[in-house]
Write a protein that holds these residues in place. Sequence first.
Motif, short mmCIF file in Angstrom:
data_model
loop_
_atom_site.label_atom_id
_atom_site.label_comp_id
_atom_site.label_asym_id
_atom_site.label_seq_id
_atom_site.Cartn_x
_atom_site.Cartn_y
_atom_site.Cartn_z
N ASN A 46 0.82 -1.21 0.00
CA ASN A 46 0.00 0.00 0.00
C ASN A 46 0.86 1.25 0.00
O ASN A 46 0.54 2.24 -0.62
N LYS A 47 1.97 1.20 0.76
CA LYS A 47 2.92 2.30 0.70
C LYS A 47 3.62 2.22 -0.65
O LYS A 47 3.86 1.14 -1.16
N VAL A 105 12.01 -2.83 -2.60
CA VAL A 105 11.50 -3.98 -1.82
C VAL A 105 11.05 -5.07 -2.80
O VAL A 105 10.92 -4.83 -4.00
N TYR A 106 10.77 -6.25 -2.21
CA TYR A 106 10.35 -7.40 -3.03
C TYR A 106 9.24 -8.13 -2.29
O TYR A 106 9.18 -8.11 -1.06
N GLY A 107 8.40 -8.80 -3.06
CA GLY A 107 7.42 -9.72 -2.46
C GLY A 107 7.53 -11.04 -3.19
O GLY A 107 7.48 -11.08 -4.42
N ILE A 108 7.73 -12.12 -2.46
CA ILE A 108 7.89 -13.44 -3.07
C ILE A 108 6.81 -14.37 -2.54
O ILE A 108 6.55 -14.40 -1.32
N GLU A 109 6.18 -15.14 -3.44
CA GLU A 109 5.15 -16.12 -3.05
C GLU A 109 5.53 -17.49 -3.60
O GLU A 109 5.93 -17.59 -4.76
N LEU A 110 5.40 -18.53 -2.77
CA LEU A 110 5.70 -19.90 -3.18
C LEU A 110 4.49 -20.79 -2.91
O LEU A 110 3.89 -20.70 -1.84
N PRO A 155 6.15 -6.38 2.01
CA PRO A 155 7.38 -6.18 1.24
C PRO A 155 8.62 -6.40 2.09
O PRO A 155 8.64 -6.04 3.27
N THR A 156 9.66 -6.98 1.50
CA THR A 156 10.93 -7.18 2.22
C THR A 156 12.05 -6.49 1.45
O THR A 156 12.04 -6.47 0.21
N LYS A 157 12.99 -5.93 2.16
CA LYS A 157 14.08 -5.17 1.52
C LYS A 157 15.17 -6.09 0.97
O LYS A 157 15.94 -5.69 0.11
N ASN A 158 15.24 -7.29 1.53
CA ASN A 158 16.37 -8.15 1.19
C ASN A 158 15.88 -9.56 0.92
O ASN A 158 15.20 -10.15 1.75
N ILE A 159 16.24 -10.13 -0.24
CA ILE A 159 15.77 -11.50 -0.50
C ILE A 159 16.81 -12.55 -0.09
O ILE A 159 16.53 -13.74 -0.15
N ASN A 160 17.99 -12.11 0.34
CA ASN A 160 19.07 -13.09 0.53
C ASN A 160 18.85 -14.10 1.66
O ASN A 160 19.33 -15.21 1.60
N GLY A 161 18.10 -13.71 2.69
CA GLY A 161 17.86 -14.68 3.77
C GLY A 161 16.54 -15.44 3.61
O GLY A 161 16.16 -16.25 4.46
N LEU A 162 15.86 -15.19 2.48
CA LEU A 162 14.49 -15.74 2.34
C LEU A 162 14.45 -17.26 2.20
O LEU A 162 13.52 -17.90 2.67
N ALA A 163 15.46 -17.84 1.56
CA ALA A 163 15.45 -19.30 1.36
C ALA A 163 15.37 -20.00 2.71
O ALA A 163 14.60 -20.94 2.90
N GLU A 164 16.15 -19.52 3.67
CA GLU A 164 16.17 -20.14 5.00
C GLU A 164 14.85 -19.89 5.72
O GLU A 164 14.32 -20.78 6.39
N VAL A 190 5.96 -19.68 -8.54
CA VAL A 190 6.58 -18.64 -7.71
C VAL A 190 6.13 -17.31 -8.30
O VAL A 190 6.20 -17.13 -9.52
N HIS A 191 5.68 -16.41 -7.46
CA HIS A 191 5.35 -15.06 -7.94
C HIS A 191 6.37 -14.08 -7.39
O HIS A 191 6.68 -14.10 -6.20
N ILE A 192 6.89 -13.24 -8.28
CA ILE A 192 7.84 -12.19 -7.87
C ILE A 192 7.13 -10.85 -8.02
O ILE A 192 6.71 -10.47 -9.13
N ASN A 193 6.99 -10.12 -6.92
CA ASN A 193 6.34 -8.80 -6.94
C ASN A 193 7.40 -7.71 -6.84
O ASN A 193 8.20 -7.71 -5.90
N LEU A 194 7.37 -6.80 -7.82
CA LEU A 194 8.36 -5.72 -7.86
C LEU A 194 7.64 -4.37 -7.91
O LEU A 194 6.72 -4.20 -8.70
N PRO A 195 8.07 -3.40 -7.07
CA PRO A 195 7.33 -2.14 -6.98
C PRO A 195 7.73 -1.12 -8.05
O PRO A 195 8.82 -1.18 -8.61
N PHE A 196 6.81 -0.20 -8.30
CA PHE A 196 7.11 0.99 -9.11
C PHE A 196 6.44 2.18 -8.42
O PHE A 196 5.39 2.03 -7.79
#
Length: 408
Positions: free
Chosen positions: A2-3, A10-15, A69-78, A144-150
């Motif tokens: 919404n912001k 930021v990123y939004g990932i769905e599995l 939204p998350t700022k960093n995807i690097n820790g998401l796998a864990e 997998v859905h990748i959400n990217l903001p504009f």
Amino acid sequence: MNKKYHLFDVYGIELEYMLVHQSDLKIAPIVDTLLTKKNGKLTSDITNGKIAWSNELVAHVVELKTNGPTKNINGLAELFHKNITEINTLLNPLQTKLLPTAAHPFMNPRTDTQLWKHSYSEVYELYNRIFDCKNHGWSNVQSVHINLPFFDDKEFEKLHAAIRIILPLIPGLSASSPILEGKITGFKDTRLEYYKTNQKEIPEMAGLVIPERVFTKLDYYATIFEPIKKAIKPFDTHNILDHHFLNSRGAIARFDRNAIEIRLVDIQECPKADIAICALIIEVLKLLVNKKLSPLAIQKRWVKEDLFLILDDAIKNAETSVVNNLDYLNMFDIEHSTNIQNIWKHLYALAKPNIHKSHYPAIETILNEGTLATRIEKTIGKDCSNENIKKVYTNLAECLQNNSLFSK
């Protein structure tokens, strides 16, 4: 979202995952039981720290997503993996577990499909009435859905242009659905082969999968949303369907949250592979958006028909699909016909300095050994017996539980 955020802030990932019986891997339509066990009472969405769980159209699929939204995807796998092991622990007493990949290998959608019967079910019922969801294109698909903001039209223009260019190459990285109803289908990405036509009753909804050349909100509404609304009107007599959800192209603009959602990525064998694929796609999109590969005017020039031809062959052949369109290849500074595996190797070399090294092993496994679809096909070989398929997919379920890559 919404912001409003700027590009790549930021990123939004769905599995999405299937629930199956441990003994025979047949689908288990008990996501409601899982959510009730976790929450104490049934709810369609559960917040579990930084990850949220929710139901899907069918009763055997659960979605895990970043909780906002998350700022960093690097820790998401864990993080995702932690939630997967928790779900498997909850499912264990029910002799059930999660299964990865984009399509169940021997589900019969006509007899096995159960729609979600709880909140939001009137929408699912309406979909079922219009499209008949008891088919593979609706009830046997995990992605997998990748959400990217504009932030505004200017950022939307750059992001949409770049995403349209990259969509045709995605099956060459992520195809994971080579088997349906116990047979090798001849399509590495059978999920997307069904995706192309699962809404044939209302063709305005998915279009040609590759979105039209629209680069402002106004144009998007006029070219994509308005025809969808018009086409659905005779069916949606109670006005319960939202145009954002009805748009089923391979990437959809969500102006309600100022994001574009990429939907062509097949789910892999474990989050380590999923997030690595997301990281590579995102970094290549950054190269395109920042005009490191080709000017915006050239990216915007591509019509959906020409991009679809590349995508369509990639759906069948994944990484071995040969791209002959030199104008397309020139955008990536490639000067001769080559297969998608080589295109991704080239793009990975360019993007690698910006990708966290934790993703290297998964990306390199895919680029060197082939897509998960290819690795599954090689492992199954000529033995398409139920027993052999079950053995391979049991192994894939273990990869999910252990967050480890599937290797031939």
